[in-house]
Design an enzyme around this catalytic site. Structure first.
Site, PDB file in Angstrom:
ATOM      1  N   LEU A  10       0.845  -1.196   0.000  1.00 35.12           N
ATOM      2  CA  LEU A  10       0.000   0.000   0.000  1.00 35.12           C
ATOM      3  C   LEU A  10       0.881   1.247   0.000  1.00 35.12           C
ATOM      4  O   LEU A  10       1.700   1.449   0.895  1.00 35.12           O
ATOM      5  CB  LEU A  10      -0.916   0.009   1.230  1.00 35.12           C
ATOM      6  CG  LEU A  10      -1.830  -1.210   1.398  1.00 35.12           C
ATOM      7  CD1 LEU A  10      -2.857  -0.942   2.501  1.00 35.12           C
ATOM      8  CD2 LEU A  10      -2.538  -1.568   0.101  1.00 35.12           C
ATOM      9  N   ARG A  17       2.021  14.591   6.068  1.00 33.53           N
ATOM     10  CA  ARG A  17       2.907  15.008   7.156  1.00 33.53           C
ATOM     11  C   ARG A  17       4.381  15.120   6.744  1.00 33.53           C
ATOM     12  O   ARG A  17       5.180  15.684   7.464  1.00 33.53           O
ATOM     13  CB  ARG A  17       2.753  14.049   8.345  1.00 33.53           C
ATOM     14  CG  ARG A  17       1.473  14.300   9.130  1.00 33.53           C
ATOM     15  CD  ARG A  17       1.251  13.241  10.188  1.00 33.53           C
ATOM     16  NE  ARG A  17       0.833  11.971   9.597  1.00 33.53           N
ATOM     17  CZ  ARG A  17       0.808  10.807  10.247  1.00 33.53           C
ATOM     18  NH1 ARG A  17       1.190  10.755  11.513  1.00 33.53           N
ATOM     19  NH2 ARG A  17       0.397   9.708   9.656  1.00 33.53           N
ATOM     20  N   ASP A 107       5.730   2.407   3.484  1.00 35.54           N
ATOM     21  CA  ASP A 107       6.520   3.352   4.278  1.00 35.54           C
ATOM     22  C   ASP A 107       7.208   2.686   5.473  1.00 35.54           C
ATOM     23  O   ASP A 107       7.508   3.332   6.462  1.00 35.54           O
ATOM     24  CB  ASP A 107       5.653   4.531   4.739  1.00 35.54           C
ATOM     25  CG  ASP A 107       4.553   4.116   5.702  1.00 35.54           C
ATOM     26  OD1 ASP A 107       4.352   2.903   5.897  1.00 35.54           O
ATOM     27  OD2 ASP A 107       3.889   5.011   6.263  1.00 35.54           O
ATOM     28  N   GLU A 157      -8.241   0.383  16.474  1.00 31.57           N
ATOM     29  CA  GLU A 157      -7.519   1.598  16.076  1.00 31.57           C
ATOM     30  C   GLU A 157      -7.497   2.585  17.236  1.00 31.57           C
ATOM     31  O   GLU A 157      -8.453   2.663  18.011  1.00 31.57           O
ATOM     32  CB  GLU A 157      -8.174   2.229  14.842  1.00 31.57           C
ATOM     33  CG  GLU A 157      -7.939   1.449  13.567  1.00 31.57           C
ATOM     34  CD  GLU A 157      -6.465   1.204  13.297  1.00 31.57           C
ATOM     35  OE1 GLU A 157      -5.721   2.170  13.093  1.00 31.57           O
ATOM     36  OE2 GLU A 157      -6.046   0.030  13.326  1.00 31.57           O
TER      37      GLU A 157
END
Ligand code: UD1
Ligand code: CA
Length: 456
Positions: A10, A17, A107, A157
């Site tokens: 993904l 940011r 990431d 979450e």
């Protein structure tokens, strides 16, 4: 038979940011885009089918991910509606039918093959969903893993978690292995009734359990799962990467006096018994062979340093520098696109570019290969066992034959035959007793000027 696997990376996030004109997965770690490190980790776990979910900078991200032997297919996520929605952008790939589907984030460049393999092994044991988790001192922002009796009950979450759940320090690393046979069915059941109104991939855990399936968590080291959201996190990822690679190289027989001051690129190859002194920076494409020494404050990029050669201190090797065995490139020298023969010495304040220097030659201080005429680059060929006197300019294209000697301060514009001596400068003239006469004349001129000034 070996299980087949599809990895879905993904990488469709906005990278808000990072505050950058570039998608964060294109930012380099050790001189190479973050996303390429992730693809490499997949390759090291023998996963070659890769679906890449892209958003912004789609073409550049796809290109950066096409590294090594992996077959990377890109899928565009047009709207950013959450991680489960992102995985479904690669529906076509999942539909091909794989035993395992592995979701990984673009990431997290410090990930290695080990936790990926571990997740797949647990899937093969009959689990339907396997999540890679990690323990952390500061779980803020992460999804919390709710584990009971060895089973993963749910991932909550941060924004949706209760006070009590927020005290859990076992977190979701974002890496999930899903049974390929069940993946599409499970993903199709994910809704968006949560604090962020997003389709959360993490909901798969509760969904699979409600259908009688089994989910578990596997712990990995926090370092491997460090994600990059800001420039500050990018810098700490770089630091962690450097630490890890220095350690590997030292364990493989490379000496570093102050390893924390040596900066490596993703592909830096340093052989056993190489010594790297403090404050050395390696750019991409460097190979240093056994016994070579890189002295302090050198910058080395795209270069091959052969066995026993020495570089620096304060040397710069640019792409195409090829230093022969036991050759020397000393302080304040720059070498670009040039071969330096075995045992040749380029010791001080010299520029060698677009050149060949034969074995055993000695290049004096301040020698410059004038390779550029303002429009084109030209070659300089220096033979074996030559001696180039200090402060000579070799104006390319030009060739110096084997064994030739060039007088210091020469400007060489024509080829020098083997064993010849070339004086590329005006010969020195001596006029005996002339200095006092000159001095007298100068004094007289000075006095005359003074007289004129006084009269004005
Ligand atoms: C996610 C996990 C969280 C976990 C954390 C680990 C979910 C819902 N949450 O949270 O449990 O602890 O990662 O770092 O999965 N992406 C897309 N398209 C989207 C949304 C996201 O491609 O629509 C990509 C992002 O580019 C990124 C990854 O998915 O690479 C994760 O998204 P992000 O928004 O950073 O999730 P987190 O809130 O960090
Ligand atoms: Ca994140």
């Amino acid at each position: 038979m070996e299980r087949t696997c599809l990895a879905i990376i993904l990488a469709a996030g906005e990278s808000t940011r990072m505050k950058s004109a570039l998608s964060k997965v294109l930012h380099p770690v050790a001189g190479r885009p973050m996303i390429a490190h992730v693809v490499d980790a997949l390759a090291s776990a023998s996963i070659s089918d890769v679906a890449l979910v892209v958003g912004r900078d789609a073409d550049a991200v796809s290109a950066a991910a096409s590294t090594g032997t992996a077959k990377v297919f890109s899928f565009l996520q047009k709207e950013r509606l959450g991680t489960a929605h992102a995985v479904l952008a690669a529906r076509e790939a999942i539909e091909k039918g794989y035993d395992d589907v592995l979701v990984i984030f673009g990431d997290t460049p410090l990930i290695t093959g080990a936790p990926l393999k571990a997740a797949r092994e647990r899937l093969a044991e009959g689990n339907d969903v396997v999540v890679i988790g990690f323990e952390t001192a500061d779980p803020t922002g992460y999804g919390r893993l709710i584990v009971k009796d060895g089973e993963l009950f749910a991932i909550r979450e941060h924004k949706d978690a209760s006070e009590e759940e927020r005290r859990i320090t076992y977190c979701n690393g974002g890496l999930m292995a899903i049974s390929g046979a069940k993946a599409l069915d499970l993903l199709g059941r994910v809704g968006n009734a949560n604090a962020k109104g997003e389709y959360y991939l993490t909901d798969l855990v509760e969904i699979v359990r409600s259908l009688g399936g089994r989910a578990i968590a596997v712990e990995a080291r926090e370092e491997e799962l460090t994600g990059c959201n800001t420039r500050a996190e990018l810098a700490s990822i770089e630091r962690l990467w450097q630490q890890r690679r220095r350690q590997e190289l030292m364990l493989a027989g490379v000496s570093m006096i102050a390893p924390e001051t040596v900066f490596l690129a993703w592909d830096t190859e340093l052989a056993q018994d190489v010594l790297v002194e403090p404050n050395v920076v390696f750019g991409p494409g460097v190979r240093v062979e056994s016994g070579a020494v890189i002295h302090a404050f050198s910058h080395v990029e795209g270069a091959h340093v052969r066995a026993g050669a020495t570089v620096g201190p304060f040397a710069r090797l640019r792409p195409g520098a090829d230093l022969g065995p036991k050759s020397k490139v000393g302080n304040f020298c720059e070498v670009k696109k040039a071969e330096i023969g075995a045992g040749a010495k380029v010791n001080h304040l010299t520029y060698i570019g677009d050149a060949f220097v034969g074995a055993g030659s000695n290049i004096g201080a301040g020698t410059i290969t004038c390779n550029y005429d303002g429009v084109n680059k030209h070659l300089t060929r220096i033979g074996e066992n030559t001696f180039i006197g200090s402060n000579s300019s070799l104006v390319a294209p030009v060739a110096i034959g084997d064994g030739a000697l060039v007088a210091s301060g020469s400007v060489i514009t024509e080829n020098v035959p083997a064993d010849a001596v070339a004086f590329g400068r005006a010969r020195q003239e001596i006029k005996p007793g002339r200095a006092p006469i000159l001095r007298e004349r100068y004094e007289a001129e000075k006095a005359a000027r003074k007289k004129v000034k006084a009269a004005e």
